[in-house]
Design a protein around this motif. Structure first.
Motif, PDB file in Angstrom:
ATOM      1  N   PRO A   1       0.856  -1.188   0.000  1.00 55.14           N
ATOM      2  CA  PRO A   1       0.000   0.000   0.000  1.00 55.14           C
ATOM      3  C   PRO A   1       0.896   1.244   0.000  1.00 55.14           C
ATOM      4  O   PRO A   1       1.794   1.369   0.843  1.00 55.14           O
ATOM      5  CB  PRO A   1      -0.783  -0.109   1.316  1.00 55.14           C
ATOM      6  N   LEU A   2       0.689   2.128  -0.967  1.00 55.55           N
ATOM      7  CA  LEU A   2       1.582   3.274  -1.108  1.00 55.55           C
ATOM      8  C   LEU A   2       1.580   4.162   0.128  1.00 55.55           C
ATOM      9  O   LEU A   2       2.569   4.834   0.405  1.00 55.55           O
ATOM     10  CB  LEU A   2       1.245   4.054  -2.374  1.00 55.55           C
ATOM     11  N   GLY A   3       0.509   4.147   0.925  1.00 62.27           N
ATOM     12  CA  GLY A   3       0.474   4.909   2.166  1.00 62.27           C
ATOM     13  C   GLY A   3       1.435   4.377   3.218  1.00 62.27           C
ATOM     14  O   GLY A   3       1.770   5.084   4.175  1.00 62.27           O
ATOM     15  N   TRP A   4       1.897   3.140   3.049  1.00 66.19           N
ATOM     16  CA  TRP A   4       2.826   2.544   4.003  1.00 66.19           C
ATOM     17  C   TRP A   4       4.273   2.910   3.716  1.00 66.19           C
ATOM     18  O   TRP A   4       5.129   2.814   4.595  1.00 66.19           O
ATOM     19  CB  TRP A   4       2.683   1.017   4.007  1.00 66.19           C
ATOM     20  N   VAL A   5       4.561   3.319   2.500  1.00 62.46           N
ATOM     21  CA  VAL A   5       5.952   3.611   2.132  1.00 62.46           C
ATOM     22  C   VAL A   5       6.546   4.719   3.017  1.00 62.46           C
ATOM     23  O   VAL A   5       7.651   4.543   3.544  1.00 62.46           O
ATOM     24  CB  VAL A   5       6.082   3.923   0.633  1.00 62.46           C
ATOM     25  N   PRO A   6       5.835   5.848   3.248  1.00 60.27           N
ATOM     26  CA  PRO A   6       6.415   6.867   4.135  1.00 60.27           C
ATOM     27  C   PRO A   6       6.629   6.362   5.570  1.00 60.27           C
ATOM     28  O   PRO A   6       7.606   6.735   6.221  1.00 60.27           O
ATOM     29  CB  PRO A   6       5.389   8.006   4.109  1.00 60.27           C
ATOM     30  N   LYS A   7       5.747   5.496   6.066  1.00 57.56           N
ATOM     31  CA  LYS A   7       5.913   4.933   7.414  1.00 57.56           C
ATOM     32  C   LYS A   7       7.171   4.068   7.485  1.00 57.56           C
ATOM     33  O   LYS A   7       7.934   4.135   8.443  1.00 57.56           O
ATOM     34  CB  LYS A   7       4.707   4.069   7.794  1.00 57.56           C
ATOM     35  N   ILE A   8       7.350   3.251   6.463  1.00 58.70           N
ATOM     36  CA  ILE A   8       8.504   2.360   6.423  1.00 58.70           C
ATOM     37  C   ILE A   8       9.791   3.176   6.297  1.00 58.70           C
ATOM     38  O   ILE A   8      10.774   2.932   7.002  1.00 58.70           O
ATOM     39  CB  ILE A   8       8.351   1.344   5.272  1.00 58.70           C
ATOM     40  N   ASP A   9       9.759   4.170   5.428  1.00 59.51           N
ATOM     41  CA  ASP A   9      10.925   5.036   5.231  1.00 59.51           C
ATOM     42  C   ASP A   9      11.277   5.768   6.528  1.00 59.51           C
ATOM     43  O   ASP A   9      12.447   5.818   6.919  1.00 59.51           O
ATOM     44  CB  ASP A   9      10.642   6.028   4.105  1.00 59.51           C
ATOM     45  N   ALA A  10      10.270   6.307   7.213  1.00 55.46           N
ATOM     46  CA  ALA A  10      10.502   7.030   8.474  1.00 55.46           C
ATOM     47  C   ALA A  10      11.070   6.096   9.544  1.00 55.46           C
ATOM     48  O   ALA A  10      11.936   6.488  10.334  1.00 55.46           O
ATOM     49  CB  ALA A  10       9.209   7.669   8.961  1.00 55.46           C
ATOM     50  N   PHE A  11      10.593   4.869   9.567  1.00 54.33           N
ATOM     51  CA  PHE A  11      11.094   3.873  10.522  1.00 54.33           C
ATOM     52  C   PHE A  11      12.607   3.710  10.368  1.00 54.33           C
ATOM     53  O   PHE A  11      13.348   3.736  11.348  1.00 54.33           O
ATOM     54  CB  PHE A  11      10.375   2.536  10.300  1.00 54.33           C
ATOM     55  N   PHE A  12      13.065   3.538   9.129  1.00 54.27           N
ATOM     56  CA  PHE A  12      14.491   3.333   8.889  1.00 54.27           C
ATOM     57  C   PHE A  12      15.296   4.601   9.114  1.00 54.27           C
ATOM     58  O   PHE A  12      16.385   4.558   9.687  1.00 54.27           O
ATOM     59  CB  PHE A  12      14.736   2.779   7.489  1.00 54.27           C
TER      60      PHE A  12
ATOM     61  N   ALA B   1      16.840   3.811   3.100  1.00 54.46           N
ATOM     62  CA  ALA B   1      16.489   2.839   2.066  1.00 54.46           C
ATOM     63  C   ALA B   1      16.120   3.657   0.825  1.00 54.46           C
ATOM     64  O   ALA B   1      15.118   4.359   0.818  1.00 54.46           O
ATOM     65  CB  ALA B   1      15.326   1.966   2.518  1.00 54.46           C
ATOM     66  N   GLU B   2      16.940   3.583  -0.194  1.00 54.29           N
ATOM     67  CA  GLU B   2      16.798   4.415  -1.390  1.00 54.29           C
ATOM     68  C   GLU B   2      15.605   4.022  -2.258  1.00 54.29           C
ATOM     69  O   GLU B   2      15.315   2.845  -2.419  1.00 54.29           O
ATOM     70  CB  GLU B   2      18.075   4.330  -2.244  1.00 54.29           C
ATOM     71  N   ASN B   3      14.937   5.021  -2.806  1.00 51.11           N
ATOM     72  CA  ASN B   3      13.908   4.855  -3.847  1.00 51.11           C
ATOM     73  C   ASN B   3      12.742   3.944  -3.461  1.00 51.11           C
ATOM     74  O   ASN B   3      12.224   3.230  -4.311  1.00 51.11           O
ATOM     75  CB  ASN B   3      14.536   4.332  -5.145  1.00 51.11           C
ATOM     76  N   LEU B   4      12.317   3.969  -2.220  1.00 46.60           N
ATOM     77  CA  LEU B   4      11.238   3.071  -1.802  1.00 46.60           C
ATOM     78  C   LEU B   4       9.948   3.319  -2.581  1.00 46.60           C
ATOM     79  O   LEU B   4       9.237   2.368  -2.900  1.00 46.60           O
ATOM     80  CB  LEU B   4      10.980   3.182  -0.301  1.00 46.60           C
ATOM     81  N   ASP B   5       9.636   4.575  -2.896  1.00 45.27           N
ATOM     82  CA  ASP B   5       8.413   4.858  -3.669  1.00 45.27           C
ATOM     83  C   ASP B   5       8.446   4.152  -5.024  1.00 45.27           C
ATOM     84  O   ASP B   5       7.480   3.491  -5.420  1.00 45.27           O
ATOM     85  CB  ASP B   5       8.226   6.366  -3.880  1.00 45.27           C
ATOM     86  N   ASP B   6       9.557   4.316  -5.729  1.00 46.85           N
ATOM     87  CA  ASP B   6       9.684   3.695  -7.049  1.00 46.85           C
ATOM     88  C   ASP B   6       9.691   2.176  -6.949  1.00 46.85           C
ATOM     89  O   ASP B   6       9.054   1.485  -7.750  1.00 46.85           O
ATOM     90  CB  ASP B   6      10.964   4.169  -7.749  1.00 46.85           C
ATOM     91  N   LEU B   7      10.407   1.657  -5.952  1.00 49.28           N
ATOM     92  CA  LEU B   7      10.471   0.204  -5.781  1.00 49.28           C
ATOM     93  C   LEU B   7       9.104  -0.376  -5.426  1.00 49.28           C
ATOM     94  O   LEU B   7       8.753  -1.467  -5.887  1.00 49.28           O
ATOM     95  CB  LEU B   7      11.505  -0.163  -4.719  1.00 49.28           C
ATOM     96  N   ALA B   8       8.319   0.354  -4.626  1.00 45.37           N
ATOM     97  CA  ALA B   8       6.964  -0.105  -4.284  1.00 45.37           C
ATOM     98  C   ALA B   8       6.081  -0.137  -5.526  1.00 45.37           C
ATOM     99  O   ALA B   8       5.316  -1.082  -5.729  1.00 45.37           O
ATOM    100  CB  ALA B   8       6.354   0.785  -3.208  1.00 45.37           C
ATOM    101  N   SER B   9       6.186   0.887  -6.353  1.00 43.58           N
ATOM    102  CA  SER B   9       5.405   0.913  -7.594  1.00 43.58           C
ATOM    103  C   SER B   9       5.756  -0.274  -8.482  1.00 43.58           C
ATOM    104  O   SER B   9       4.876  -0.919  -9.053  1.00 43.58           O
ATOM    105  CB  SER B   9       5.645   2.218  -8.356  1.00 43.58           C
TER     106      SER B   9
ATOM    107  N   GLN C   1       2.590  -1.416 -11.035  1.00 42.79           N
ATOM    108  CA  GLN C   1       1.889  -0.243 -11.562  1.00 42.79           C
ATOM    109  C   GLN C   1       2.634   1.025 -11.185  1.00 42.79           C
ATOM    110  O   GLN C   1       3.322   1.081 -10.178  1.00 42.79           O
ATOM    111  CB  GLN C   1       0.465  -0.171 -11.044  1.00 42.79           C
ATOM    112  N   VAL C   2       2.489   2.011 -12.029  1.00 42.51           N
ATOM    113  CA  VAL C   2       3.095   3.308 -11.801  1.00 42.51           C
ATOM    114  C   VAL C   2       1.993   4.343 -11.949  1.00 42.51           C
ATOM    115  O   VAL C   2       1.259   4.347 -12.938  1.00 42.51           O
ATOM    116  CB  VAL C   2       4.224   3.592 -12.817  1.00 42.51           C
TER     117      VAL C   2
END
Length: 159
Positions: A88-99, A106-114, A119-120
């Motif tokens: 879920p794209l809403g989880w990417v900022p939570k995961i990024d903030a955790f690290f 963790a580089e490019n998590l948004d792009d890697l999640a897509s 899907q993009v």
């Protein structure tokens, strides 16, 4: 197949051990342990899953500890690490903030999640950009053509 031990130096710990056997891999860095079963290894882990798992191991955090802190379950986190669950794209900022709170980026998590989700988003792009994305998605470029295209894009973005 007998167990094989491999040690290496890491930024977080000078005591990293990977143990391989017929069942999978057990990785220990400091007090953190990660176990990858043969089935998980054979699964095509997504690049997002690899980035999250690598960052989690570097922070010496278990799935359960991370799940508790970001408000989900260890099973869900395991699912996104192994590619069994969509990210879920809403989880990417939570995961990024955790690290980031633990000093790991963790580089490019948004792009890697897509990419992991297959899907993009074209939301916010102009109609011309949307058409270009759609057209590019339908092409069948080989590896060399993709590399040339990537270099062209990087050059265009710089200048």
């Amino acid at each position: 197949m007998q167990s094989e031990l491999v040690s290496s130096q890491t930024p977080q710990s000078s005591n990293a051990v990977a143990q391989f056997n017929q069942y999978g891999i057990k990785l220990t860095i400091g007090s953190a342990k990660a176990v990858f079963t043969k089935q998980e290894i054979e699964m095509a882990l997504t690049e997002f899953g690899k980035a999250v798992r690598t960052a989690r191991v570097r922070t010496e955090t278990t799935l359960q500890q991370m799940a508790d802190e970001i408000g989900t379950t260890a099973a869900f986190l395991s699912g996104i690490e192994t590619g069994r669950k969509k990210v879920p794209l809403g989880w990417v900022p939570k995961i990024d903030a955790f690290f980031r709170a633990r000093g790991v980026q963790a580089e490019n998590l948004d792009d890697l999640a897509s990419m992991a989700n297959g899907q993009v988003s074209i939301e916010g792009l102009s109609p011309a950009q949307q058409m270009m994305v759609a057209g590019f998605a339908r092409t069948t470029l080989d590896a060399d053509q993709l590399k040339n295209f990537e270099q062209l894009l990087k050059k265009a973005m710089k200048g």
